[in-house]
Design a protein around this motif. Structure first.
Motif, PDB file in Angstrom:
ATOM      1  N   LEU A 154       0.445   5.816 -16.411  1.00  0.00           N
ATOM      2  CA  LEU A 154       0.793   5.644 -17.978  1.00  0.00           C
ATOM      3  C   LEU A 154      -0.915   4.923 -18.186  1.00  0.00           C
ATOM      4  N   ASP A 155      -1.522   3.725 -17.544  1.00  0.00           N
ATOM      5  CA  ASP A 155      -2.659   3.478 -17.667  1.00  0.00           C
ATOM      6  C   ASP A 155      -4.073   4.709 -18.189  1.00  0.00           C
ATOM      7  N   GLU A 156      -3.834   5.493 -16.441  1.00  0.00           N
ATOM      8  CA  GLU A 156      -5.022   6.353 -16.206  1.00  0.00           C
ATOM      9  C   GLU A 156      -4.491   8.275 -17.528  1.00  0.00           C
ATOM     10  N   CYS A 157      -3.210   8.175 -18.228  1.00  0.00           N
ATOM     11  CA  CYS A 157      -3.257   9.000 -18.762  1.00  0.00           C
ATOM     12  C   CYS A 157      -4.007   7.936 -19.948  1.00  0.00           C
ATOM     13  N   MET A 158      -4.351   7.335 -20.387  1.00  0.00           N
ATOM     14  CA  MET A 158      -4.639   6.154 -21.880  1.00  0.00           C
ATOM     15  C   MET A 158      -5.635   5.614 -21.729  1.00  0.00           C
ATOM     16  N   ARG A 159      -6.833   6.490 -20.467  1.00  0.00           N
ATOM     17  CA  ARG A 159      -7.713   6.516 -19.879  1.00  0.00           C
ATOM     18  C   ARG A 159      -8.818   6.392 -20.972  1.00  0.00           C
ATOM     19  N   GLY A 160      -9.356   5.648 -22.460  1.00  0.00           N
ATOM     20  CA  GLY A 160     -10.525   6.728 -23.275  1.00  0.00           C
ATOM     21  C   GLY A 160      -9.501   6.312 -24.118  1.00  0.00           C
ATOM     22  N   HIS A 161      -7.814   6.125 -24.146  1.00  0.00           N
ATOM     23  CA  HIS A 161      -7.354   5.487 -25.229  1.00  0.00           C
ATOM     24  C   HIS A 161      -6.564   4.267 -25.658  1.00  0.00           C
ATOM     25  N   GLY A 162      -7.847   3.138 -25.095  1.00  0.00           N
ATOM     26  CA  GLY A 162      -7.507   1.719 -24.737  1.00  0.00           C
ATOM     27  C   GLY A 162      -6.646   1.608 -23.432  1.00  0.00           C
ATOM     28  N   GLY A 163      -6.062   2.110 -22.773  1.00  0.00           N
ATOM     29  CA  GLY A 163      -5.540   2.151 -21.400  1.00  0.00           C
ATOM     30  C   GLY A 163      -4.189   1.592 -22.137  1.00  0.00           C
ATOM     31  N   PHE A 164      -3.048   1.218 -20.899  1.00  0.00           N
ATOM     32  CA  PHE A 164      -2.005   0.581 -20.501  1.00  0.00           C
ATOM     33  C   PHE A 164      -2.187  -0.319 -19.435  1.00  0.00           C
ATOM     34  N   GLU A 165      -1.657  -2.097 -19.865  1.00  0.00           N
ATOM     35  CA  GLU A 165      -0.977  -2.617 -19.154  1.00  0.00           C
ATOM     36  C   GLU A 165       0.241  -3.436 -19.236  1.00  0.00           C
ATOM     37  N   HIS A 166       1.064  -3.468 -18.673  1.00  0.00           N
ATOM     38  CA  HIS A 166       2.320  -3.656 -19.068  1.00  0.00           C
ATOM     39  C   HIS A 166       2.936  -5.172 -19.347  1.00  0.00           C
ATOM     40  N   ASN A 167       1.855  -6.292 -18.737  1.00  0.00           N
ATOM     41  CA  ASN A 167       1.843  -7.755 -19.687  1.00  0.00           C
ATOM     42  C   ASN A 167       1.997  -7.424 -20.762  1.00  0.00           C
ATOM     43  N   VAL A 168       0.400  -6.481 -21.675  1.00  0.00           N
ATOM     44  CA  VAL A 168       0.243  -6.541 -22.604  1.00  0.00           C
ATOM     45  C   VAL A 168       1.220  -6.606 -23.416  1.00  0.00           C
TER      46      VAL A 168
END
Ligand code: MG
Length: 388
Positions: A118-132
């Protein structure tokens, strides 16, 4: 704030007492019967994201023979361990429990591989990090109270949940991420949840791996910590059935780690003598931690799990499937956002207006992250034509 839940000997000076809490974002009258962090626990347990943990992967993809751990049972184990540690150290048990119950709310379906893709998909859109994401779930995405968005939890609970924060988001999150800017520590209660998490997953992953016979008992016996517990368990009787033997090993390993962590943390507290929560925060390093011997003994256990279990052929096969499902669903929804559930339509329009395609991507990532393993397979099958 009249109600406090002290341990049997009362709270230590370095505990996070509710009386010193920095409070909630939206002010609410105190509850006559429940302490503030106790109320936080209740709010988390009543959240939809919490219920969804039942069908989310811890390591194994959730399926019918529910004998191994899920994110829900993992979160419950962490909460129990964290409470026990807090009680032994005269810390605030309710706060430890609240942070533990919420610590994995931001996890995607399919475990760590899900978050990575999901982080890879969100690259360029702000990323994804599970703690956040865990913080976003409790602060914004759970939306059911009339008076405020999110669960409006106490500052210390929210701060404990935000275990890591990418540098570019520190300013965005404001006070709850202040400690990352200052190099401060979270409360001892939150520090202990992090370690309780490690105790829980290390032991239950070993137990699940051995129980499923994906790990071999003889291989695990090469680990000093395991072998010690194995010998003690074996001494209980030669006829012990395998599942009892595994349980007797498991409980001894958990007990040993809990005792070590309590004693080593107590020794560090005695040396540093923090007189308040603020003094805990300003320490150069966390005060909660294992002894040097236990840290050394844990290293090969972690390596063993990484090499033999998390990279087991069965899990790698599932991971490849999981990546494909998340990638295809993300792409399909980016192209056809009208396929998102109706309840998200207004939020999507609003985010698209403000942030364009990044806004659309965020709503989709939030939606995907909130799905369980079972639900995402069903949605993927429907929207991407195929069982995944
Ligand atoms: Mg966890």
């Amino acid at each position: 704030m009249a109600v406090e839940t002290p341990g049997p000997a009362g709270l230590a000076a370095y505990a996070a007492s509710a009386a010193q809490s920095r409070g909630r974002v939206y002010e609410e009258p105190a509850d006559a019967a429940r302490a503030p962090y106790q109320r936080d626990c209740d709010r988390i347990i009543h959240a939809a994201a919490y219920r969804c943990l039942e069908y989310k992967t811890q390591v194994m993809v959730n399926h019918a023979d529910g004998f191994f751990r899920t994110r829900l049972t993992h979160s419950m184990e962490v909460a129990k361990l964290a409470r026990a540690l807090a009680r032994a150290l005269r810390l605030n048990e309710d706060l430890a429990e609240a942070v533990a119950l919420a610590h994995d709310l931001g996890h995607t379906p399919f475990g760590h591989v899900g978050q990575d893709v999901l982080d890879e998909c969100m690259r360029g859109h702000g990323g994804f990090e599970h703690n956040v994401q865990s913080l976003r779930v409790i602060d914004r995405l759970e939306h059911k109270y009339a008076a405020f968005p999110g669960l409006n939890l106490c500052f210390e609970t929210r701060e404990g949940v935000l275990k890591r924060c990418p540098r570019e988001l520190v300013r965005f999150f404001g006070p709850v991420a202040e400690r990352f800017r200052r190099g401060w520590q979270p409360s001892l209660e939150a520090q202990l949840v992090d370690l309780a998490d490690r105790i829980a997953y290390t032991n239950h992953d070993l137990d699940d791996g051995l129980g499923l016979e994906m790990l071999a008992l003889e291989d695990a016996r090469g680990l000093e910590l395991f072998e010690r517990a194995y010998r003690e368990a074996r001494a209980l009787g030669p006829e012990l059935p395998r599942h009892s033997l595994l349980h007797e090993i498991n409980r001894r390993m958990i007990h040993g780690m809990m005792q070590d962590l309590t004693a080593a943390t107590r020794a560090r507290l005695a040396a540093a003598r923090p007189a308040s929560l603020q003094e805990v925060r300003e320490q150069p390093a966390p005060l909660a931690g294992f002894s040097a011997e236990m840290r050394a003994a844990l290293k090969p256990v972690t390596r063993f799990l990484n090499e033999r279990y998390y990279r087991h052929a069965r899990l790698l096969e599932m991971a490849a499937q999981a990546k494909k499902v998340i990638r295809e669903l993300f792409q399909a929804l980016m192209e056809r956002p009208e396929e998102l559930p109706e309840r998200l339509a207004a939020r999507r329009r609003d985010k698209e207006e403000k942030y364009g395609v990044d806004g659309r991507a965020r709503v989709i990532a939030d939606y995907i992250a909130g799905l369980s393993d079972r639900h995402i397979l069903e949605v993927h099958g429907r929207l991407c034509g195929g069982a995944g």
